[in-house]
Design a protein around this motif. Structure first.
Motif, short mmCIF file in Angstrom:
data_model
loop_
_atom_site.label_atom_id
_atom_site.label_comp_id
_atom_site.label_asym_id
_atom_site.label_seq_id
_atom_site.Cartn_x
_atom_site.Cartn_y
_atom_site.Cartn_z
N LEU A 80 29.87 -35.14 -30.29
CA LEU A 80 31.04 -34.47 -30.98
C LEU A 80 31.43 -32.95 -30.58
CD1 LEU A 80 29.98 -35.69 -34.72
CD2 LEU A 80 31.80 -36.60 -33.17
N GLY A 81 30.43 -32.37 -30.02
CA GLY A 81 30.63 -30.87 -29.63
C GLY A 81 30.50 -30.11 -31.03
N ALA A 82 29.52 -30.65 -31.89
CA ALA A 82 29.53 -30.01 -33.06
C ALA A 82 28.53 -28.71 -32.85
CB ALA A 82 28.73 -30.93 -34.14
N VAL A 83 28.64 -27.55 -33.53
CA VAL A 83 28.14 -26.45 -33.50
C VAL A 83 26.85 -26.47 -34.60
CG1 VAL A 83 28.18 -23.91 -33.73
CG2 VAL A 83 30.51 -25.27 -33.06
N GLN A 101 28.84 -6.12 -31.51
CA GLN A 101 28.08 -6.78 -30.13
C GLN A 101 27.42 -7.89 -30.49
OE1 GLN A 101 25.39 -3.78 -28.48
NE2 GLN A 101 24.66 -5.19 -27.20
N ARG A 102 26.81 -8.35 -31.26
CA ARG A 102 26.05 -9.40 -31.46
C ARG A 102 27.14 -10.59 -31.96
NH1 ARG A 102 22.86 -13.03 -30.16
NH2 ARG A 102 21.70 -14.23 -32.03
N ALA A 107 29.49 -15.32 -29.69
CA ALA A 107 30.62 -16.03 -29.13
C ALA A 107 30.49 -16.71 -27.41
CB ALA A 107 31.94 -15.35 -28.99
N ASP A 108 29.90 -15.58 -26.73
CA ASP A 108 29.84 -16.05 -25.41
C ASP A 108 28.62 -17.20 -25.41
OD1 ASP A 108 30.47 -15.26 -22.72
OD2 ASP A 108 28.31 -14.83 -22.52
N ASP A 109 27.48 -17.27 -25.98
CA ASP A 109 26.64 -18.28 -26.10
C ASP A 109 27.30 -19.47 -26.51
OD1 ASP A 109 24.97 -16.31 -25.57
OD2 ASP A 109 24.19 -16.24 -27.54
N LEU A 110 28.33 -19.62 -27.31
CA LEU A 110 29.05 -20.82 -27.50
C LEU A 110 29.83 -21.44 -26.66
CD1 LEU A 110 30.29 -19.75 -31.33
CD2 LEU A 110 28.37 -21.65 -30.83
N ARG A 111 30.44 -20.30 -25.73
CA ARG A 111 31.25 -20.84 -24.65
C ARG A 111 30.21 -21.47 -23.53
NH1 ARG A 111 31.77 -18.68 -19.86
NH2 ARG A 111 30.72 -16.66 -20.27
#
Length: 209
Positions: A80-83, A101-102, A107-111
């Motif tokens: 599903l691409g669920a977070v 910063q965190r 957000a970058d980790d999610l990408r």
């Protein structure tokens, strides 16, 4: 459709089913079919179906095929691409601290993980809604909380009620604007930075007192 035709038709006003109802029905169906399924996986499917039992059953079939005959939370999340909720809780915690910063790092980790920006904002809004409920109720009426519910209740104590309402509204609007962004993750980052930009500064709050 002409009224003369409608008068000769059966009309069904279908309403979305509650996620818990969908979850319970999926449990019963899979138990009858003898398919092993983790409860968190079924909750993800029930949520993704958005009130449609037909969609829930279709997604369940896809999940069984994707998971080689059984349903696990990890496989369904991937499908599903669920977070993962841990991202959501960490994002809201960082926002409560004003740690930009965190926020950008998550957000970058999610990408990098290829997780959905739309689902991220939807899940954040869902948690913020639950936080608002806890902020409205006296803590004595919270009852016995699950592990995730306890995390949400703890977050509810770290944000003022008006700020929770503001963040909820910004998440909803950010989700609606993703299609207008240069790309999905640019939209997510700007939505998160907007949450920080509209966060009341501690110094400003103190000076008004």
């Amino acid at each position: 459709i002409p009224v003369t035709v409608l008068s000769r038709c059966l009309q069904f006003n279908l309403r979305p089913m509650a996620p818990e109802t969908v979850f319970e029905h999926l449990q019963a169906v899979l138990q009858t079919e003898g398919v092993a399924a983790e409860a968190p996986a079924l909750r993800l499917l029930a949520k993704a179906a958005r009130g449609s039992m037909r969609d829930a059953l279709s997604l369940t079939d896809q999940g069984i095929a994707f998971g080689a005959g059984h349903l696990t939370e990890a496989a369904v999340r991937q499908m599903l691409g669920a977070v993962d909720d841990s991202y959501i809780f960490e994002l809201l915690s960082a926002l409560a601290r004003g740690d930009g910063q965190r926020v950008v790092q998550i957000a970058d980790d999610l990408r990098v993980a290829g997780l959905s920006a739309a689902n991220t904002l939807e899940d954040m809004a869902s948690v913020l809604q639950k936080m608002a409920v806890y902020q409205t109720l006296d803590s004595a009426n919270w009852g016995n909380l699950s592990e995730d519910e306890q995390k949400i209740a703890t977050l509810a104590l770290t944000l003022p009620a008006d700020e929770t309402q503001l963040l909820y509204s910004l998440c909803i609007h950010g989700r609606a604007e993703l299609g207008l962004a240069p790309d999905e993750y640019a939209g997510l980052v700007m939505s998160l930075l907007r949450l920080l930009a509209f966060k009341p500064a501690a110094g400003n709050s103190a000076s008004k007192g």
